[in-house]
Design a protein around this motif. Structure first.
Motif, PDB file in Angstrom:
ATOM      1  N   VAL A  21       0.836  -1.201   0.000  1.00 27.33           N
ATOM      2  CA  VAL A  21       0.000   0.000   0.000  1.00 27.33           C
ATOM      3  C   VAL A  21       0.871   1.251   0.000  1.00 27.33           C
ATOM      4  CG1 VAL A  21      -1.727   1.305   1.300  1.00 27.33           C
ATOM      5  CG2 VAL A  21      -1.966  -1.170   1.053  1.00 27.33           C
ATOM      6  N   LEU A  22       1.954   1.244   0.763  1.00 30.02           N
ATOM      7  CA  LEU A  22       2.866   2.389   0.785  1.00 30.02           C
ATOM      8  C   LEU A  22       3.480   2.613  -0.597  1.00 30.02           C
ATOM      9  CD1 LEU A  22       4.158   4.645   2.387  1.00 30.02           C
ATOM     10  CD2 LEU A  22       5.947   3.039   3.084  1.00 30.02           C
ATOM     11  N   ASP A  23       3.837   1.546  -1.297  1.00 30.81           N
ATOM     12  CA  ASP A  23       4.339   1.681  -2.671  1.00 30.81           C
ATOM     13  C   ASP A  23       3.304   2.354  -3.570  1.00 30.81           C
ATOM     14  OD1 ASP A  23       6.721   0.487  -1.966  1.00 30.81           O
ATOM     15  OD2 ASP A  23       6.184  -1.491  -2.775  1.00 30.81           O
ATOM     16  N   GLU A  24       2.041   1.966  -3.419  1.00 26.44           N
ATOM     17  CA  GLU A  24       0.966   2.585  -4.206  1.00 26.44           C
ATOM     18  C   GLU A  24       0.830   4.068  -3.867  1.00 26.44           C
ATOM     19  OE1 GLU A  24      -1.915   3.453  -6.838  1.00 26.44           O
ATOM     20  OE2 GLU A  24      -0.741   1.602  -6.795  1.00 26.44           O
ATOM     21  N   LEU A  25       0.937   4.411  -2.590  1.00 26.15           N
ATOM     22  CA  LEU A  25       0.837   5.819  -2.183  1.00 26.15           C
ATOM     23  C   LEU A  25       1.979   6.642  -2.770  1.00 26.15           C
ATOM     24  CD1 LEU A  25      -0.199   5.522   1.583  1.00 26.15           C
ATOM     25  CD2 LEU A  25      -1.671   5.805  -0.433  1.00 26.15           C
ATOM     26  N   ARG A  26       3.161   6.078  -2.802  1.00 29.67           N
ATOM     27  CA  ARG A  26       4.310   6.801  -3.382  1.00 29.67           C
ATOM     28  C   ARG A  26       4.165   6.977  -4.886  1.00 29.67           C
ATOM     29  NH1 ARG A  26       8.559   3.718   0.460  1.00 29.67           N
ATOM     30  NH2 ARG A  26       8.354   5.122   2.244  1.00 29.67           N
ATOM     31  N   ARG A  27       3.661   5.952  -5.564  1.00 31.46           N
ATOM     32  CA  ARG A  27       3.418   6.078  -7.011  1.00 31.46           C
ATOM     33  C   ARG A  27       2.340   7.127  -7.282  1.00 31.46           C
ATOM     34  NH1 ARG A  27       3.990   0.377  -6.742  1.00 31.46           N
ATOM     35  NH2 ARG A  27       1.728   0.143  -6.706  1.00 31.46           N
ATOM     36  N   LEU A  28       1.356   7.186  -6.418  1.00 27.17           N
ATOM     37  CA  LEU A  28       0.286   8.171  -6.558  1.00 27.17           C
ATOM     38  C   LEU A  28       0.838   9.586  -6.475  1.00 27.17           C
ATOM     39  CD1 LEU A  28      -2.766   8.797  -6.718  1.00 27.17           C
ATOM     40  CD2 LEU A  28      -2.838   8.553  -4.235  1.00 27.17           C
ATOM     41  N   ARG A  29       1.774   9.803  -5.559  1.00 30.96           N
ATOM     42  CA  ARG A  29       2.363  11.141  -5.411  1.00 30.96           C
ATOM     43  C   ARG A  29       3.101  11.556  -6.685  1.00 30.96           C
ATOM     44  NH1 ARG A  29       4.737  14.696  -0.950  1.00 30.96           N
ATOM     45  NH2 ARG A  29       3.631  13.413   0.533  1.00 30.96           N
ATOM     46  N   THR A  30       3.725  10.617  -7.392  1.00 28.63           N
ATOM     47  CA  THR A  30       4.420  10.965  -8.638  1.00 28.63           C
ATOM     48  C   THR A  30       3.438  11.242  -9.778  1.00 28.63           C
ATOM     49  OG1 THR A  30       4.703   8.672  -9.349  1.00 28.63           O
ATOM     50  CG2 THR A  30       6.447   9.624  -7.986  1.00 28.63           C
ATOM     51  N   ALA A  33      -1.068   2.491   5.895  1.00 31.20           N
ATOM     52  CA  ALA A  33       0.184   3.047   5.373  1.00 31.20           C
ATOM     53  C   ALA A  33      -0.038   4.535   5.171  1.00 31.20           C
ATOM     54  CB  ALA A  33       0.565   2.385   4.055  1.00 31.20           C
ATOM     55  N   HIS A  34       1.068   5.304   5.246  1.00 32.22           N
ATOM     56  CA  HIS A  34       0.905   6.739   5.065  1.00 32.22           C
ATOM     57  C   HIS A  34       2.145   7.373   4.471  1.00 32.22           C
ATOM     58  CE1 HIS A  34       3.518   8.063   8.416  1.00 32.22           C
ATOM     59  NE2 HIS A  34       3.158   6.914   8.962  1.00 32.22           N
ATOM     60  N   ASP A  35       1.908   8.496   3.813  1.00 33.73           N
ATOM     61  CA  ASP A  35       2.947   9.354   3.263  1.00 33.73           C
ATOM     62  C   ASP A  35       2.444  10.778   3.491  1.00 33.73           C
ATOM     63  OD1 ASP A  35       5.006  10.516   1.860  1.00 33.73           O
ATOM     64  OD2 ASP A  35       4.189  10.011  -0.110  1.00 33.73           O
ATOM     65  N   LEU A  68      -9.405  11.296 -10.605  1.00 33.43           N
ATOM     66  CA  LEU A  68      -9.066  10.161 -11.474  1.00 33.43           C
ATOM     67  C   LEU A  68      -8.064   9.236 -10.794  1.00 33.43           C
ATOM     68  CD1 LEU A  68      -9.212   8.803 -14.314  1.00 33.43           C
ATOM     69  CD2 LEU A  68      -7.233  10.211 -14.906  1.00 33.43           C
ATOM     70  N   GLU A  69      -6.962   9.797 -10.339  1.00 32.52           N
ATOM     71  CA  GLU A  69      -5.918   8.977  -9.733  1.00 32.52           C
ATOM     72  C   GLU A  69      -6.332   8.464  -8.350  1.00 32.52           C
ATOM     73  OE1 GLU A  69      -3.458   7.829 -11.331  1.00 32.52           O
ATOM     74  OE2 GLU A  69      -3.449   9.146 -13.073  1.00 32.52           O
ATOM     75  N   GLY A  70      -7.096   9.263  -7.601  1.00 37.77           N
ATOM     76  CA  GLY A  70      -7.573   8.818  -6.292  1.00 37.77           C
ATOM     77  C   GLY A  70      -8.496   7.612  -6.413  1.00 37.77           C
ATOM     78  N   ARG A  71      -9.388   7.646  -7.368  1.00 40.33           N
ATOM     79  CA  ARG A  71     -10.303   6.516  -7.592  1.00 40.33           C
ATOM     80  C   ARG A  71      -9.537   5.268  -8.016  1.00 40.33           C
ATOM     81  NH1 ARG A  71     -14.049  10.513 -11.048  1.00 40.33           N
ATOM     82  NH2 ARG A  71     -15.055  11.565  -9.288  1.00 40.33           N
ATOM     83  N   ARG A  72      -8.591   5.435  -8.919  1.00 40.37           N
ATOM     84  CA  ARG A  72      -7.789   4.287  -9.366  1.00 40.37           C
ATOM     85  C   ARG A  72      -6.991   3.689  -8.218  1.00 40.37           C
ATOM     86  NH1 ARG A  72      -5.316   6.605 -15.043  1.00 40.37           N
ATOM     87  NH2 ARG A  72      -7.200   6.290 -16.288  1.00 40.37           N
ATOM     88  N   SER A  73      -6.340   4.550  -7.434  1.00 41.91           N
ATOM     89  CA  SER A  73      -5.553   4.055  -6.300  1.00 41.91           C
ATOM     90  C   SER A  73      -6.443   3.420  -5.248  1.00 41.91           C
ATOM     91  CB  SER A  73      -4.735   5.180  -5.674  1.00 41.91           C
ATOM     92  OG  SER A  73      -3.675   5.530  -6.527  1.00 41.91           O
ATOM     93  N   GLY A  74      -7.622   3.979  -5.035  1.00 38.54           N
ATOM     94  CA  GLY A  74      -8.565   3.367  -4.105  1.00 38.54           C
ATOM     95  C   GLY A  74      -8.909   1.949  -4.515  1.00 38.54           C
ATOM     96  N   GLY A  75      -9.105   1.737  -5.804  1.00 40.44           N
ATOM     97  CA  GLY A  75      -9.378   0.383  -6.311  1.00 40.44           C
ATOM     98  C   GLY A  75      -8.196  -0.554  -6.120  1.00 40.44           C
TER      99      GLY A  75
END
Length: 175
Positions: A7-16, A35-37, A107-114
């Motif tokens: 999950v942390l990896d996904e959060l970091r990719r989301l930030r990019t 997980a958090h960033d 867009l990215e929030g919905r995708r990452s949520g999934g």
């Protein structure tokens, strides 16, 4: 690999992927951090407030007849707080600057949520993650068509009925 790491990896990719995103947090619907960033923000406090906001948002969508909760967007003077459903057991909260592209954020929030929903659903279970004592959800094809009568939808809060006081207040005398 533990669910928190994935999950942390996904959060970091989301930030990019989202310019002007300043923080992200994945938590359970009851307010426990997965997980958090989120630099300069207390993740446990943010997770607890997210759970509270989720409960209110769920009741609002239900009362207004708008179906299941999907997302919540709050705009402050210095930016946005966006919360997205991540399956039935998790939630994603994003912090963004005021000048963020809100369409891109959604867009990215919905995708990452999934993606987070998939990670939590497949990885939470015996021997994995912070919630190792909790069994992983059963795959959709094996579930009964109707939820049990005692199941409470995510984010719902118990309703408290006001009670009458057991004593009468004494009248005030003026001088």
């Amino acid at each position: 690999m533990a669910v928190e790491t994935d999950v942390l990896d996904e959060l970091r990719r989301l930030r990019t992927r989202v310019p002007r995103l300043t923080g992200s947090l994945a938590a359970t619907v009851d307010g426990l951090v997965l997980a958090h960033d989120v630099p300069e923000t207390e993740p446990e406090g943010l997770a607890a407030l997210t759970a509270a906001a989720l409960g209110v948002a769920y009741r609002l969508t239900d009362t207004a007849g708008r179906g299941d909760f999907r997302e919540l967007l709050v705009r402050g003077a210095r930016g946005y707080v966006a919360t997205y459903a991540a399956g039935t057991t998790a939630v994603l909260t994003l912090l963004a600057e005021d000048r963020v592209n809100v369409g891109r954020l959604h867009l990215e929030g919905r995708r990452s949520g999934g993606r987070i929903a998939d990670l939590v659903a497949t990885r939470v279970g015996p021997g994995t993650g912070r919630h190792a004592d909790r069994a992983a959800p059963e795959p959709a094809e094996h579930r009964a068509t109707a939820p049990p009568a005692t199941a409470r939808p995510i984010g719902t809060l118990p309703v408290r009925t006001p009670q009458r006081p057991t004593h009468q207040p004494r009248p005030q005398t003026g001088t």
